[in-house]
Design an enzyme around this catalytic site. Structure first.
Site, mmCIF file in Angstrom:
data_model
loop_
_atom_site.group_PDB
_atom_site.id
_atom_site.type_symbol
_atom_site.label_atom_id
_atom_site.label_comp_id
_atom_site.label_asym_id
_atom_site.label_seq_id
_atom_site.Cartn_x
_atom_site.Cartn_y
_atom_site.Cartn_z
ATOM 1 N N GLU A 49 -4.339 0.621 -3.679
ATOM 2 C CA GLU A 49 -2.947 1.090 -3.616
ATOM 3 C C GLU A 49 -1.990 -0.097 -3.539
ATOM 4 O O GLU A 49 -0.946 -0.116 -4.212
ATOM 5 C CB GLU A 49 -2.755 1.996 -2.408
ATOM 6 C CG GLU A 49 -3.423 3.353 -2.542
ATOM 7 C CD GLU A 49 -3.318 4.185 -1.286
ATOM 8 O OE1 GLU A 49 -3.360 5.422 -1.408
ATOM 9 O OE2 GLU A 49 -3.196 3.610 -0.184
ATOM 10 N N ASP A 105 0.865 3.895 -3.116
ATOM 11 C CA ASP A 105 0.527 5.300 -2.889
ATOM 12 C C ASP A 105 1.559 6.208 -3.562
ATOM 13 O O ASP A 105 1.195 7.215 -4.199
ATOM 14 C CB ASP A 105 0.470 5.569 -1.388
ATOM 15 C CG ASP A 105 0.249 7.036 -1.059
ATOM 16 O OD1 ASP A 105 -0.836 7.553 -1.361
ATOM 17 O OD2 ASP A 105 1.172 7.665 -0.516
ATOM 18 N N GLU A 125 0.836 -1.206 0.000
ATOM 19 C CA GLU A 125 0.000 0.000 0.000
ATOM 20 C C GLU A 125 0.871 1.257 0.000
ATOM 21 O O GLU A 125 0.613 2.209 -0.758
ATOM 22 C CB GLU A 125 -0.907 -0.012 1.228
ATOM 23 C CG GLU A 125 -1.774 1.222 1.394
ATOM 24 C CD GLU A 125 -2.475 1.243 2.750
ATOM 25 O OE1 GLU A 125 -2.977 2.324 3.112
ATOM 26 O OE2 GLU A 125 -2.513 0.204 3.425
#
Length: 232
Positions: free
Chosen positions: A122, A50, A46
């Site tokens: 993400e 991102d 994640e």
């Protein structure tokens, strides 16, 4: 574990290392209950995803809007990659169906919870980056990003209507808008909020949104239209 072939097809990506895809789907609540699976949670992926989303969206906006200044580019990017938007992208590929969740998250509606879906999206981007490289990850993101940015511009979702309304009312009416939530409906994982904006104790606008912030922006937008005939 679910069969991931359909998810790969929906993504348009066939993983070389399917364990990366499994990791992208693994919420920490699942791993607490299934220690026998040698998986990490999706939190590190994640983090990586991102960063890739920020880079790809920034580059796209920089190239697509050569006359737009930094502040507006930042606002456009924030609207394009905020949690609600990423959750929408996740729903488009039915990502929630494939998430690995603990029993508590499952019972609590985790498969449709926007924050959980956005985090998983993400993580999926991070997994594609590691498995396929930056060009493939960028192409995957652009599939969702380009039409979303077009819609954001058309609908004005990147505009800060609250700030504009406050500047107007303070300059011309010596008043500061106040916001009140008048209604919250829907299940806990998919709430709809209704907000009114008051100027000198009079309701000047009303708006709805998936959270209080977006509902306030909608209310401010309506108030600007009533007061000035435009959103500017």
């Amino acid at each position: 574990m679910p069969d991931l072939g359909q998810l790969e097809q929906a993504c348009g990506v066939q993983f070389n290392d399917v364990d990366l895809l499994r990791q992208a789907l693994a919420h920490r609540s699942y791993l607490y209950e299934h220690a026998e699976f040698r998986l990490e949670s999706n939190e590190r992926l994640e983090y990586l995803g991102d960063a890739v989303l920020t880079y790809v969206s920034s580059l796209h906006l920089f190239r697509a809007f050569p006359e737009v200044q930094e502040g507006q580019l930042t606002a456009l990017r924030a609207a394009a990659v905020r949690a609600e938007t990423l959750a929408k992208f996740a729903r488009q590929i039915d990502l929630g169906t494939y998430l690995l969740l603990g029993r508590g998250e499952e019972k609590g509606g985790g498969r449709s919870r926007p924050l959980l879906l956005s985090s998983a999206f993400e993580a999926l981007v991070g997994a594609i980056l590691l498995d396929q490289g930056l060009d493939r990850a960028s192409a995957f993101i652009q599939r969702f990003l380009e039409p979303e940015i077009e819609a954001i511009v058309i609908e004005g979702r990147h505009q800060n209507f609250k700030s504009r309304l406050q500047e107007l009312t303070q300059a011309e009416m010596q008043a500061t808008p106040e916001y009140r939530t008048v209604k919250a409906s829907g299940p806990s994982h998919a709430r709809t909020f209704t907000v009114e904006v008051l100027i000198k104790d009079e309701v000047a606008g009303r708006g709805e949104g998936a959270n209080k912030r977006s509902a306030q922006q909608a209310a401010a937008r309506e108030a600007l239209l009533k007061l000035t005939g435009s959103e500017a």
